[in-house]
Design an enzyme around this catalytic site. Sequence first.
Site, mmCIF file in Angstrom:
data_model
loop_
_atom_site.group_PDB
_atom_site.id
_atom_site.type_symbol
_atom_site.label_atom_id
_atom_site.label_comp_id
_atom_site.label_asym_id
_atom_site.label_seq_id
_atom_site.Cartn_x
_atom_site.Cartn_y
_atom_site.Cartn_z
ATOM 1 N N ASP A 409 1.061 -1.191 0.015
ATOM 2 C CA ASP A 409 0.246 0.004 -0.025
ATOM 3 C C ASP A 409 1.071 1.061 -0.045
ATOM 4 O O ASP A 409 1.928 1.054 0.034
ATOM 5 C CB ASP A 409 -0.437 0.487 0.721
ATOM 6 C CG ASP A 409 -1.639 -1.181 1.680
ATOM 7 O OD1 ASP A 409 -2.070 -1.425 0.229
ATOM 8 O OD2 ASP A 409 -2.638 -1.018 2.259
ATOM 9 N N MET A 410 0.411 2.273 -0.780
ATOM 10 C CA MET A 410 1.308 3.985 0.118
ATOM 11 C C MET A 410 2.104 4.154 0.994
ATOM 12 O O MET A 410 2.272 4.740 1.213
ATOM 13 C CB MET A 410 0.561 4.215 -0.865
ATOM 14 C CG MET A 410 0.650 5.975 -1.307
ATOM 15 S SD MET A 410 -0.365 7.350 -1.922
ATOM 16 C CE MET A 410 0.872 8.680 -1.738
#
Length: 572
Positions: A409-410
């Site tokens: 995930d970012m």
Amino acid sequence: MSSPLSPYLHTLPADAVGLTPPPRFTYPFYYRPDPLALAAAADLQNHLEVQTEWKHDFGTPGGKSSGGRGKMFGVLVVRTDGGELGYLAAYSGKLADSNHLPGFVPPVFDLLDPEGFYRAGEVSVHELTLEIEALRSSEDFQAAERDYTETVTRLTAELAEERQRVKDGKQRRKAQRVAASAWPLVDQHELAIRLKEESIGESYGLKRMKKAVDIHVDRKQKTLDEYRTKLTHLIAHRADRSATLQARIFDQYTFLDAAGATRSLGSIFKETIFGTPPAGAGECAAPKLLQYAYRNDLHPVALAEFWWGESPGSAIRKHGLFYPACRGKCEPILGHMLQGLPTDPNPLLENPGQHKVITTIYEDDTVLVINKPAELLSVPGKRIEDSVYSRVRSAYPDATGPLIVHRLDMSTSGLLLLAKTKEAHKKLQQQFFKRSIKKRYVALLSGTVAGDSGTIDLPLRGDLEDRPRQIVCTTHGKAARSHWEVIARNAATTLVHFRPVTGRTHQLRVHAAHPDGLNASIVGDDLYGQAADRLYLHAAYLEFLHPTSREAIRCSSPAPFAPAAAPTEYGQ
């Protein structure tokens, strides 16, 4: 709530005095509440705890399901034409079986109005439903269905028996001809004539029987079709009446923007991928608040929405925490309503990873393991190109592989595996598919966790009305499994190791936050918990077989928020 300036406009609490209003209105889909909105929300929350004018079971906040129903509330800080600040309050949907509770702004359109067209239309649709159910359960209809089914079953069996009898006769006649082959020709000729007549008779008999069966079944079918046609007509009539009622409702939901222009719910959603409004559109707190403000010459200053009570069974909502407006129902509506209102820019258009630095953990001719900083995308997004992929592609222009083998995930930091060649990429992906790659994450959780270790099995799917959120869904969700182990505890947080077996989107974040998981969101989780300086989730350990040498490669990266060194061996 404080003493009202009017039935719906409430004075801000004393601790809000002296706070400076923000220069622009809240961007509703990603925000941290302004201090004025926080003060208003605290005042409303205090009112919810002490009020006795109405009753609603909010369940057990923060615990397992107890049958209660939490609710989303919203506050809107507004300024009057005279420059005075106050706030409005609203709830999503209905509360205590009512659209009208003291101190809360009314709905944009009141579906529960006993004198309104919706109630009459609802009764009309319900009457057709009762008529449909009565026809389906009537003795004559059920008798016609039974009679048809029994007739078809019986005559089909009799026809099958007759076909078998004809077939047996054919075999018997064939055997007779063979046995008569030594007879005199005259006798053979007489036998042939007799057998032919017998064959013709049986063939015509089968045809007559089939025709009689068809006629008999057709009579039963016509009797049954009379009832089915009537039922189909009633169902279609109900659908038409319901669609007409729904379309009229969509026309009644009209929303203002800051300049006073109006649009109906139907016209707003006609331009979206939905085509028609989803259930509950227009009933959320934010549209109610803005609509009342616009209608009463109140100028919106700041918005905040919070969840109160028990979390719903699938989506994650924590008691007392603030949440953005939903994408599916609210984004199209608020996209219209915010026209003409100076609003904070969309922070999701900014690149928080722009100045973040990638460090290399392991590298050879075919494989690259990097340490991804938090807030840097793994692959380019819809609006932001900068990512691990774009940077590595630029640094290794001759690499033949798709590069990215898996993603983080970012907001998650830590170890990310890349392949420089197509062959290496294929072999490494096979290891992920076979789940032979070992991964360990470090996470700091808000609050305490019951137990010391365990496994979480909660199937996940995307929230169709509020992407990119994921929800727990036992019907359509994909299997998601995570092992966990507590590493350290204090009064406010718990440090854990996660070892995901599957790799679903937001898997660890949902498994940590959901009441049926650890019921403790990851610190800094702006989707399932509460925003902080970062998401406290780090991919700390990765073990895989090298695609060429087949040697075990073990990489570790200490979590920046966990002072103790991470173990170097998987499972320690």
